[in-house]
Design a protein around this motif. Structure first.
Motif, short mmCIF file in Angstrom:
data_model
loop_
_atom_site.label_atom_id
_atom_site.label_comp_id
_atom_site.label_asym_id
_atom_site.label_seq_id
_atom_site.Cartn_x
_atom_site.Cartn_y
_atom_site.Cartn_z
N HIS A 54 0.86 -1.19 0.00
CA HIS A 54 0.00 0.00 0.00
C HIS A 54 0.89 1.24 0.00
CE1 HIS A 54 -3.85 2.05 0.78
NE2 HIS A 54 -3.15 2.87 1.57
N ASP A 61 1.00 5.18 -0.02
CA ASP A 61 0.21 6.39 0.26
C ASP A 61 0.86 7.60 -0.39
OD1 ASP A 61 -0.42 4.96 3.41
OD2 ASP A 61 -1.95 5.48 1.95
N HIS A 97 -2.61 4.49 -3.27
CA HIS A 97 -3.68 5.29 -2.68
C HIS A 97 -3.37 6.76 -2.94
CE1 HIS A 97 -5.89 6.51 1.30
NE2 HIS A 97 -6.48 6.98 0.23
N MET A 113 -3.89 10.34 -2.54
CA MET A 113 -4.51 11.41 -1.74
C MET A 113 -3.99 12.73 -2.29
SD MET A 113 -4.12 9.47 1.91
CE MET A 113 -2.82 8.41 1.25
N ASP A 145 -8.63 0.99 5.84
CA ASP A 145 -7.34 1.67 5.93
C ASP A 145 -7.33 2.71 7.05
OD1 ASP A 145 -5.54 3.73 3.45
OD2 ASP A 145 -4.99 2.98 5.44
ZN ZN Z 1 -3.73 4.63 2.58
#
Ligand code: ZN
Ligand code: DX5
Length: 219
Positions: free
Chosen positions: A34, A36, A67, A69, A176
């Protein structure tokens, strides 16, 4: 017996050793990595971008669960697809046309993820669930690792599981934020297929990541 997948968040890894950290995770039995990506605009933190992902790509065969963001997100999807992302997860609030951004991820033949913040309602994506491979339920407000799990998202997981069964849809449910050895079973029982964890995996049991990954799979 349901097979739970573990997607360790490298946000809690040693950023000076990312190549070795992802190799350690692969050896420890992680199902995916994962990653980020934060831009200091959509969330009040800044991490890594597509150039770093591109470099890390050659050091593991594990899927990159990216992911994003970041906002605006649409125009950057291609860069993350080209960098080697396997799953590209975006936030509805980060695009002015979620359907177009979903289609754009599909154009790169990547898996489509949509992330719901704790205060984002499921009805934002109800009509799109048949076009989504993964729903990422945030159990913290995005931006930082090590935050406290928000139990109020359990009902959201249950609701998404119910919709998936009722409509015979295929999306996976990933959770998450703040996952630990106390709350992970309730998250799985509510319907989660994939657990994201950074702090618990990298910090518990003196950083024994294999033990921590194995423990999160035990129900
Ligand atoms: Zn995340
Ligand atoms: C937060 C990130 C999460 C976070 C998880 O914005 O999306 O992936 O890194 O870390 P822990 O498990 O420490 O909450």
């Amino acid at each position: 017996m349901k097979k739970i997948q573990i997607s360790p968040s490298i946000l809690s890894a040693d950023f000076s050793q990312l190549k070795n950290e992802i190799k350690r995770l692969e050896e420890a039995g992680a199902d995916m990595i994962h990653i980020d990506v934060m831009d200091g605009h959509f969330v009040p933190n800044l991490t890594i971008g597509s150039p770093v992902i591109k470099i890390l790509r050659k050091y593991t065969k594990l899927p990159f669960d990216v992911h994003l963001m970041i906002s605006p997100v649409h125009k950057y999807i291609g860069a993350y697809a080209d960098a080697g992302a396997d799953i590209i997860t975006i936030h509805p609030e980060a695009t002015d046309n979620l359907i177009n951004s979903i289609k754009h991820i599909r154009e790169f033949k990547k898996k489509v993820g949509v992330s719901l913040n704790p205060d984002t309602k499921i009805n934002v994506i109800t009509n799109l669930l048949d076009q989504i491979d993964l729903v990422l339920i945030m159990s913290v407000f995005p931006g930082f690792g090590g935050q406290k799990f928000m139990p109020e998202v359990i009902s959201k997981i249950e609701e998404l599981k119910k919709i998936k069964n009722q409509k015979n849809l295929n999306y996976e449910i990933e959770v998450d934020g703040g996952i630990n050895f106390t709350n992970y079973k309730s998250v799985i029982e509510a319907g989660a297929d994939i657990l994201v964890s950074g702090t618990t995996i990298f910090k518990e049991n003196n950083g024994d990541i294999k033990k921590n990954i194995d423990s999160l799979k035990l129900i």
